[in-house]
Scaffold this motif. Structure first.
Motif, PDB file in Angstrom:
ATOM      1  N   ALA A  36       0.805  -1.223   0.000  1.00 44.85           N
ATOM      2  CA  ALA A  36       0.000   0.000   0.000  1.00 44.85           C
ATOM      3  C   ALA A  36       0.835   1.269   0.000  1.00 44.85           C
ATOM      4  CB  ALA A  36      -0.936   0.016   1.202  1.00 44.85           C
ATOM      5  N   SER A  37       2.093   1.161   0.390  1.00 45.41           N
ATOM      6  CA  SER A  37       2.941   2.352   0.505  1.00 45.41           C
ATOM      7  C   SER A  37       4.035   2.422  -0.555  1.00 45.41           C
ATOM      8  CB  SER A  37       3.608   2.390   1.885  1.00 45.41           C
ATOM      9  OG  SER A  37       4.581   1.370   1.996  1.00 45.41           O
ATOM     10  N   GLY A  38       4.435   1.284  -1.094  1.00 42.45           N
ATOM     11  CA  GLY A  38       5.540   1.272  -2.053  1.00 42.45           C
ATOM     12  C   GLY A  38       6.895   1.519  -1.423  1.00 42.45           C
ATOM     13  N   GLN A  39       6.972   1.446  -0.107  1.00 37.39           N
ATOM     14  CA  GLN A  39       8.244   1.714   0.558  1.00 37.39           C
ATOM     15  C   GLN A  39       9.228   0.568   0.388  1.00 37.39           C
ATOM     16  OE1 GLN A  39       8.038   3.057   4.611  1.00 37.39           O
ATOM     17  NE2 GLN A  39       6.580   4.666   4.126  1.00 37.39           N
ATOM     18  N   ARG A  40      10.488   0.916   0.444  1.00 41.05           N
ATOM     19  CA  ARG A  40      11.557  -0.080   0.465  1.00 41.05           C
ATOM     20  C   ARG A  40      11.522  -0.784   1.828  1.00 41.05           C
ATOM     21  NH1 ARG A  40      13.577   4.765  -1.597  1.00 41.05           N
ATOM     22  NH2 ARG A  40      14.295   4.618  -3.760  1.00 41.05           N
ATOM     23  N   TRP A  41      12.033  -2.022   1.861  1.00 38.06           N
ATOM     24  CA  TRP A  41      12.057  -2.784   3.109  1.00 38.06           C
ATOM     25  C   TRP A  41      12.757  -2.006   4.217  1.00 38.06           C
ATOM     26  CZ3 TRP A  41       9.998  -6.861   5.443  1.00 38.06           C
ATOM     27  CH2 TRP A  41      10.583  -7.255   6.652  1.00 38.06           C
ATOM     28  N   GLY A  42      13.933  -1.473   3.930  1.00 37.17           N
ATOM     29  CA  GLY A  42      14.710  -0.765   4.951  1.00 37.17           C
ATOM     30  C   GLY A  42      13.999   0.454   5.506  1.00 37.17           C
ATOM     31  N   GLU A  43      13.150   1.076   4.690  1.00 35.32           N
ATOM     32  CA  GLU A  43      12.376   2.233   5.141  1.00 35.32           C
ATOM     33  C   GLU A  43      11.216   1.795   6.031  1.00 35.32           C
ATOM     34  OE1 GLU A  43      13.092   4.811   1.015  1.00 35.32           O
ATOM     35  OE2 GLU A  43      11.188   3.767   1.339  1.00 35.32           O
ATOM     36  N   THR A 137       9.415 -11.868  -4.353  1.00 35.91           N
ATOM     37  CA  THR A 137      10.215 -11.481  -3.192  1.00 35.91           C
ATOM     38  C   THR A 137       9.465 -10.379  -2.448  1.00 35.91           C
ATOM     39  OG1 THR A 137      11.391  -9.681  -4.298  1.00 35.91           O
ATOM     40  CG2 THR A 137      12.326 -11.915  -4.518  1.00 35.91           C
ATOM     41  N   PRO A 138       9.833 -10.077  -1.218  1.00 39.61           N
ATOM     42  CA  PRO A 138       9.196  -8.943  -0.543  1.00 39.61           C
ATOM     43  C   PRO A 138       9.347  -7.640  -1.336  1.00 39.61           C
ATOM     44  CG  PRO A 138      10.300 -10.300   1.077  1.00 39.61           C
ATOM     45  CD  PRO A 138      10.693 -10.845  -0.286  1.00 39.61           C
ATOM     46  N   HIS A 139      10.478  -7.457  -2.026  1.00 37.22           N
ATOM     47  CA  HIS A 139      10.678  -6.239  -2.816  1.00 37.22           C
ATOM     48  C   HIS A 139       9.673  -6.152  -3.966  1.00 37.22           C
ATOM     49  CE1 HIS A 139      12.908  -2.681  -3.978  1.00 37.22           C
ATOM     50  NE2 HIS A 139      12.870  -3.097  -5.230  1.00 37.22           N
ATOM     51  N   ASP A 140       9.171  -7.285  -4.405  1.00 37.65           N
ATOM     52  CA  ASP A 140       8.177  -7.266  -5.479  1.00 37.65           C
ATOM     53  C   ASP A 140       6.869  -6.590  -5.043  1.00 37.65           C
ATOM     54  OD1 ASP A 140       9.757  -8.417  -7.468  1.00 37.65           O
ATOM     55  OD2 ASP A 140       9.275 -10.451  -6.801  1.00 37.65           O
ATOM     56  N   LEU A 141       6.648  -6.432  -3.747  1.00 36.86           N
ATOM     57  CA  LEU A 141       5.479  -5.676  -3.304  1.00 36.86           C
ATOM     58  C   LEU A 141       5.643  -4.201  -3.670  1.00 36.86           C
ATOM     59  CD1 LEU A 141       4.628  -7.321   0.133  1.00 36.86           C
ATOM     60  CD2 LEU A 141       3.636  -7.777  -2.122  1.00 36.86           C
ATOM     61  N   ARG A 142       6.870  -3.715  -3.678  1.00 36.89           N
ATOM     62  CA  ARG A 142       7.149  -2.335  -4.129  1.00 36.89           C
ATOM     63  C   ARG A 142       6.826  -2.208  -5.620  1.00 36.89           C
ATOM     64  NH1 ARG A 142      10.008   2.451  -3.069  1.00 36.89           N
ATOM     65  NH2 ARG A 142      11.599   3.024  -4.595  1.00 36.89           N
ATOM     66  N   HIS A 143       7.254  -3.202  -6.402  1.00 34.19           N
ATOM     67  CA  HIS A 143       6.926  -3.197  -7.830  1.00 34.19           C
ATOM     68  C   HIS A 143       5.419  -3.314  -8.048  1.00 34.19           C
ATOM     69  CE1 HIS A 143      11.139  -3.356  -8.558  1.00 34.19           C
ATOM     70  NE2 HIS A 143      11.288  -4.636  -8.279  1.00 34.19           N
TER      71      HIS A 143
END
Length: 195
Positions: A36-43, A137-143
């Protein structure tokens, strides 16, 4: 419909629903927040309660987890100067977050959540239970966030700012082929001109 651009995996809504359903209840809010936010994991994993304004529906991205072999994990600035930003997130989701601890998303013992442990103990079992193939991957939620926004008609400039890209060119280079409607319209125009 699953969207692919190069090697990025962008989940369809039914795939995300299956993943979210398969995720352990404790972690559902984090998974939903990432998409929902498009944030990076580290953020996202570095968020603290003072960064959340539930009433305004905003999240202030001011820090991110970094890792160094000599220092270990430490808090630092987000990836780029544009990454320091205010992100709009549905208030409905923000109201579900537990803002009583040091971290917005924490392990059950209150400590910061780390990517490797989340990947191994939460993500992989949920992906397997949801039968997602190829495996995101979890990063694919950003995509996924970017693709859903662009397909929904959100201007690329807004998506770029929400994601904290250094420039709209970065967003266009990464996600420019997600929404093929404009390219199809251009093709149809040429077809009409040649007819």
């Amino acid at each position: 419909m699953t969207v692919w651009v190069d090697d990025m995996r962008m989940l369809a809504r039914d795939e995300f629903r299956a993943l979210h359903t398969a995720t352990d209840d404790y972690w559902k809010n984090l998974v939903e927040f990432l998409v929902a936010s498009g944030q990076r994991w580290g953020e996202a994993s570095a968020l603290q309660p003072q960064h959340i304004d539930v009433k305004a529906g905003t999240v202030n991205v001011r820090q991110a987890w970094k890792y160094s072999p000599t220092k270990g994990y430490y808090l630092g600035p987000p990836k780029t100067k544009r990454s320091r930003r205010t992100v709009d997130v549905p208030s409905r989701l923000l109201k579900k977050l537990d803002l009583s601890g040091e971290w917005v998303f924490a392990r059950p013992d209150g400590g910061p959540v780390r990517y490797q442990a989340f990947w191994r103990d939460v993500w992989n079992p949920a992906v397997a239970a949801a039968k997602l193939d190829p495996r995101p991957t979890p990063h694919d939620l950003r995509h996924t966030y970017a693709s859903w926004q662009l397909l929904g008609g959100t201007p690329m400039f807004v998506v770029s700012r929400q994601m904290g890209h250094e420039s709209i060119k970065v967003t266009a280079d990464i996600y420019g082929d997600v929404d093929r409607r404009s390219a199809k319209a251009a093709s149809d125009l040429m077809d009409g001109m040649l007819d």
